[in-house]
Structures are given as structure tokens and as C-alpha cells.
Design a protein around this motif. Sequence first.
Motif, PDB file in Angstrom:
ATOM      1  N   ILE A  35       8.158  -2.699  13.056  1.00 47.01           N
ATOM      2  CA  ILE A  35       8.431  -2.410  11.645  1.00 47.01           C
ATOM      3  C   ILE A  35       9.931  -2.337  11.394  1.00 47.01           C
ATOM      4  N   PHE A  36      10.656  -1.666  12.271  1.00 42.42           N
ATOM      5  CA  PHE A  36      12.107  -1.578  12.100  1.00 42.42           C
ATOM      6  C   PHE A  36      12.755  -2.962  12.113  1.00 42.42           C
ATOM      7  N   VAL A  37      12.214  -3.856  12.921  1.00 44.81           N
ATOM      8  CA  VAL A  37      12.762  -5.205  13.000  1.00 44.81           C
ATOM      9  C   VAL A  37      12.576  -5.965  11.693  1.00 44.81           C
ATOM     10  N   SER A  38      11.413  -5.816  11.050  1.00 41.43           N
ATOM     11  CA  SER A  38      11.054  -6.730   9.968  1.00 41.43           C
ATOM     12  C   SER A  38      10.903  -6.129   8.580  1.00 41.43           C
ATOM     13  N   ALA A  39      10.885  -4.820   8.472  1.00 38.20           N
ATOM     14  CA  ALA A  39      10.525  -4.201   7.189  1.00 38.20           C
ATOM     15  C   ALA A  39      11.482  -4.562   6.060  1.00 38.20           C
ATOM     16  N   ARG A  40      12.745  -4.635   6.333  1.00 40.91           N
ATOM     17  CA  ARG A  40      13.730  -4.886   5.280  1.00 40.91           C
ATOM     18  C   ARG A  40      13.521  -6.242   4.614  1.00 40.91           C
ATOM     19  N   ILE A  41      13.036  -7.212   5.380  1.00 45.90           N
ATOM     20  CA  ILE A  41      12.901  -8.574   4.857  1.00 45.90           C
ATOM     21  C   ILE A  41      11.496  -8.875   4.350  1.00 45.90           C
ATOM     22  N   SER A  42      10.485  -8.515   5.144  1.00 44.32           N
ATOM     23  CA  SER A  42       9.117  -8.944   4.815  1.00 44.32           C
ATOM     24  C   SER A  42       8.179  -7.810   4.430  1.00 44.32           C
ATOM     25  N   GLY A  43       8.604  -6.581   4.623  1.00 45.34           N
ATOM     26  CA  GLY A  43       7.698  -5.468   4.407  1.00 45.34           C
ATOM     27  C   GLY A  43       6.939  -5.067   5.652  1.00 45.34           C
ATOM     28  N   ALA A  44       7.109  -5.827   6.728  1.00 44.76           N
ATOM     29  CA  ALA A  44       6.521  -5.494   8.039  1.00 44.76           C
ATOM     30  C   ALA A  44       5.014  -5.308   7.978  1.00 44.76           C
ATOM     31  N   HIS A  45       4.305  -6.355   7.562  1.00 48.62           N
ATOM     32  CA  HIS A  45       2.848  -6.286   7.615  1.00 48.62           C
ATOM     33  C   HIS A  45       2.384  -6.305   9.069  1.00 48.62           C
ATOM     34  N   LEU A  46       2.829  -7.313   9.818  1.00 43.71           N
ATOM     35  CA  LEU A  46       2.552  -7.479  11.252  1.00 43.71           C
ATOM     36  C   LEU A  46       1.062  -7.566  11.576  1.00 43.71           C
ATOM     37  N   ASN A  47       0.223  -7.782  10.576  1.00 42.87           N
ATOM     38  CA  ASN A  47      -1.215  -7.696  10.773  1.00 42.87           C
ATOM     39  C   ASN A  47      -1.913  -8.410   9.615  1.00 42.87           C
ATOM     40  N   PRO A  48      -2.687  -9.454   9.884  1.00 41.04           N
ATOM     41  CA  PRO A  48      -3.390 -10.148   8.792  1.00 41.04           C
ATOM     42  C   PRO A  48      -4.291  -9.246   7.970  1.00 41.04           C
ATOM     43  N   ALA A  49      -4.874  -8.221   8.589  1.00 39.08           N
ATOM     44  CA  ALA A  49      -5.737  -7.310   7.838  1.00 39.08           C
ATOM     45  C   ALA A  49      -4.927  -6.527   6.813  1.00 39.08           C
ATOM     46  N   VAL A  50      -3.716  -6.151   7.173  1.00 37.10           N
ATOM     47  CA  VAL A  50      -2.830  -5.447   6.236  1.00 37.10           C
ATOM     48  C   VAL A  50      -2.391  -6.398   5.131  1.00 37.10           C
ATOM     49  N   THR A  51      -2.025  -7.610   5.494  1.00 40.96           N
ATOM     50  CA  THR A  51      -1.615  -8.603   4.496  1.00 40.96           C
ATOM     51  C   THR A  51      -2.714  -8.858   3.485  1.00 40.96           C
ATOM     52  N   LEU A  52      -3.937  -9.049   3.964  1.00 42.20           N
ATOM     53  CA  LEU A  52      -5.069  -9.300   3.069  1.00 42.20           C
ATOM     54  C   LEU A  52      -5.313  -8.109   2.143  1.00 42.20           C
ATOM     55  N   ALA A  53      -5.255  -6.908   2.687  1.00 41.13           N
ATOM     56  CA  ALA A  53      -5.485  -5.713   1.870  1.00 41.13           C
ATOM     57  C   ALA A  53      -4.376  -5.537   0.833  1.00 41.13           C
ATOM     58  N   LEU A  54      -3.139  -5.842   1.207  1.00 37.65           N
ATOM     59  CA  LEU A  54      -2.030  -5.744   0.256  1.00 37.65           C
ATOM     60  C   LEU A  54      -2.203  -6.739  -0.886  1.00 37.65           C
ATOM     61  N   ALA A  55      -2.703  -7.926  -0.574  1.00 29.81           N
ATOM     62  CA  ALA A  55      -2.946  -8.919  -1.625  1.00 29.81           C
ATOM     63  C   ALA A  55      -4.083  -8.484  -2.541  1.00 29.81           C
ATOM     64  N   ALA A  56      -5.101  -7.883  -1.951  1.00 27.66           N
ATOM     65  CA  ALA A  56      -6.274  -7.488  -2.729  1.00 27.66           C
ATOM     66  C   ALA A  56      -6.021  -6.270  -3.609  1.00 27.66           C
TER      67      ALA A  56
END
Length: 273
Positions: free
Chosen positions: A57-78
Motif C-alpha cells: 500500500i505504501f508503494v502504490s497508494a499515492r498513485i493508484s489507491g493501492a487496490h492490490l486485489n481484484p476483489a477490492v477493485t470490483l467492490a470499489l467500482a460497484a
Amino acid sequence: MKKNPLVGELCAEFAGTMILILFGCGVVAQVVTNKDGALGDHDSISWAWGLAVTMGIFVSARISGAHLNPAVTLALAAFKGFEWRKVAPYMAAQTAGAFIAALIVRVVYADLIGAYDPGHTVKSQGIFSTLPGNGDDIVGIPTAFLDQVVGTAILVFVVFALTTPWNNPPLANVGPLFVGLLVVAIGMAFGANAGYAINPARDFGPRLASFITGYGSAWQDQRGTVYFWLPIVAPLLGGLIGGGLFKVLIENHLTDPEAEIDDTRVAEPIAND
């Protein structure tokens, strides 16, 4: 040069997930190939996976939001307004990051894996991907599926709680630590039935890496049943359930903190001259 925001986001998801899997699969490789238990156990695996999530998360949060997980990405979209057009690219970047990280672990631990399990069988498959009952025949497919739904629902529900501004979440600089602790807790509470993949990219990417590097039965469980689909489908379903429950039980009842302050000021009695 004009930067492409989506490219940056995908790079961040790739890098963050790669860090996650480097530590995650790395600690499992260390524990599994260590015969006397001196280099770790179940608790060290749980803690290392949690720290892996934090670092990713520390690596990626500033740029992408640090989903790091398709299940999180799908839930965020929904449920959180994440753009649907980015869902598939994010999932691909996450899976690619997990795949490359698993290849690195496979190469770095090649000697120890070869000594522990020369045939590259289910005995060491758990280094890279999950199995029902962590390889124990006691746990069946229905239980493993339910476990992954429940575990991922918990993950997404609490992640939403930790990241929804109106829910008084932790400050941004300590938020990743709490998400990591969440993963530690899930690992310690729901790790027995299916290895708490709770992340399709975390399971499929390393499973593919193991398959192309000698694990011929990577797509199956210890009984020979085709299994690779379960840590993909169940977490995606669980993420939607967790996100939906948070929306219904918590988010729909939150109010804007600034509005609450304004209401309090209006309600205060005015002193008479």
C-alpha cells in the motif's frame, strides 16, 4: 512529456502487488522448506502477509489507491464510484505483478524447494497458491468456497470502514498499517479452511508461475479436483457482499461531519443581553 494517468496507476498496482507477493510467497517458502521450524510458523506467515500488504500500500497508494486485489477493485467500482473502464486493466496489472513476484520467489528458493520437494508436488504447492484445508483432505470444496466468501467480505467491509472519510478513518499515513493488521487478523482467524487467499491475483498469478516452472498439478487441489477457479470466484463474490453490507449497514447512515458541526452550532442557545 505528457503523462498518461492510467499507465501510472497500472504501474503502481503492478509494483504494489509485486511487493505484496514477494514478501507473502517468500515467507511461506521460508517456512515450508525449513524442516525444523526454526525459521517460522503459521504466526510468522500471518504477520508477514500483513506487513506485505502494508508495504504494498505504501508503494502504490499515492498513485493508484493501492487496490492490490481484484476483489477490492470490483467492490470499489460497484459501490464507491471507481471507473468501470479501469477495472479490467487494474486486475490485469495486479495479476501480472503477482506473477512476476512469484517467479522471483521460485528462482530465489529453487534450491531449497528442490531439496524439500524434488517432484514439485502438492507438498510445496502451498508456497505459491492455496489449497482446501491447506492440503488437508478434511476440508471440502463447499467449505473452502464459503470460507473465501466470508474472508473477503470481511476484508472489503473493514477496508471500506478504514477508508470512508465520513467514518472517521485513521490518518492516511497510518491507514496502511491498519489494513495490514486486518490481513493479519483474517489470517489468524480464517486461515485453516482455504489458506485465506482473499485475493484472486494473489492466487492466480503465483499459481500460473508455479505451473510454468514445474508444478504440473498447479490447477488442482490435493485430491486432483480442478480448484484454481475457487480463489478467483469466491473472493470476487465475497468482495461484493462485503462492500454491499458496508453500504447498507454503515455508509447509508453516515452524515457529513461538517454538517453535524453546523447543526450543533444552530442548536446552541444564544445568550440574552
